[in-house]
Motif scaffolding. Structure first.
Motif, PDB file in Angstrom:
ATOM      1  N   GLY A   1       4.829  15.815 -27.859  1.00 50.50           N
ATOM      2  CA  GLY A   1       5.520  14.799 -28.643  1.00 50.50           C
ATOM      3  C   GLY A   1       7.003  14.852 -28.349  1.00 50.50           C
ATOM      4  N   ALA A   2       7.744  13.931 -28.969  1.00 47.12           N
ATOM      5  CA  ALA A   2       9.190  13.895 -28.734  1.00 47.12           C
ATOM      6  C   ALA A   2       9.873  13.108 -29.843  1.00 47.12           C
ATOM      7  N   GLN A   3      11.162  13.377 -30.005  1.00 46.66           N
ATOM      8  CA  GLN A   3      11.998  12.632 -30.940  1.00 46.66           C
ATOM      9  C   GLN A   3      13.300  12.250 -30.246  1.00 46.66           C
ATOM     10  N   ALA A   4      13.825  11.094 -30.607  1.00 48.18           N
ATOM     11  CA  ALA A   4      15.172  10.691 -30.221  1.00 48.18           C
ATOM     12  C   ALA A   4      16.008  10.812 -31.490  1.00 48.18           C
TER      13      ALA A   4
ATOM     14  N   ASP B   1       3.611   6.265 -23.081  1.00 49.49           N
ATOM     15  CA  ASP B   1       2.822   5.720 -21.975  1.00 49.49           C
ATOM     16  C   ASP B   1       2.155   6.804 -21.126  1.00 49.49           C
ATOM     17  N   GLY B   2       2.370   8.077 -21.460  1.00 49.71           N
ATOM     18  CA  GLY B   2       1.749   9.166 -20.727  1.00 49.71           C
ATOM     19  C   GLY B   2       2.463   9.550 -19.443  1.00 49.71           C
TER      20      GLY B   2
ATOM     21  N   ALA C   1      17.527   7.098 -24.837  1.00 49.99           N
ATOM     22  CA  ALA C   1      16.642   8.008 -25.574  1.00 49.99           C
ATOM     23  C   ALA C   1      15.320   7.332 -25.920  1.00 49.99           C
ATOM     24  N   LEU C   2      15.385   6.080 -26.342  1.00 51.89           N
ATOM     25  CA  LEU C   2      14.163   5.357 -26.708  1.00 51.89           C
ATOM     26  C   LEU C   2      13.296   5.050 -25.492  1.00 51.89           C
ATOM     27  N   ARG C   3      13.903   4.849 -24.321  1.00 55.31           N
ATOM     28  CA  ARG C   3      13.110   4.674 -23.087  1.00 55.31           C
ATOM     29  C   ARG C   3      12.323   5.945 -22.781  1.00 55.31           C
TER      30      ARG C   3
ATOM     31  N   SER D   1      10.129   8.470 -32.643  1.00 53.99           N
ATOM     32  CA  SER D   1       9.286   9.659 -32.613  1.00 53.99           C
ATOM     33  C   SER D   1       7.918   9.271 -32.085  1.00 53.99           C
ATOM     34  N   VAL D   2       7.305  10.191 -31.350  1.00 56.88           N
ATOM     35  CA  VAL D   2       5.972   9.932 -30.814  1.00 56.88           C
ATOM     36  C   VAL D   2       5.229  11.257 -30.697  1.00 56.88           C
TER      37      VAL D   2
END
Length: 85
Positions: free
Chosen positions: A53-56, A46-47, A37-39, A76-77
């Motif tokens: 956006g996204a969350q794990a 990194d685009g 999930a974090l990958r 989260s990003v």
């Protein structure tokens, strides 16, 4: 059946709703483990994945009992809705 741990990668996208734009959840992806999930979060950072956006998220689930634990945000990003704590 015992409770199991679920780890989900949840992307979010901007969608046009009438005259305005709204942040909407994309299709969630079940992950094998937290590292997976974090990958995916890193790929968004990194685009390499084109989402707003996204969350794990990790949570404990016992589907037979209908018991769903509190979600734990692992990463989260970008643009994501807030989760009440």
């Amino acid at each position: 059946m015992a409770a199991t741990e679920r780890i989900i990668f949840q992307p979010y996208i901007w969608e046009k709703v009438g005259k305005r734009t709204a942040l909407e959840p994309g299709t969630p992806v079940a992950c094998r483990n937290a590292g997976d999930a974090l990958r995916r979060i890193e790929k968004v950072r990194d685009g390499l994945l084109s989402v707003a956006g996204a969350q794990a998220v990790r949570m404990t689930v016992d589907e037979e009992a209908g018991d769903y634990g509190e979600p734990e945000v692992l990463g989260s990003v970008g643009d994501v809705p807030g989760i009440s704590e």
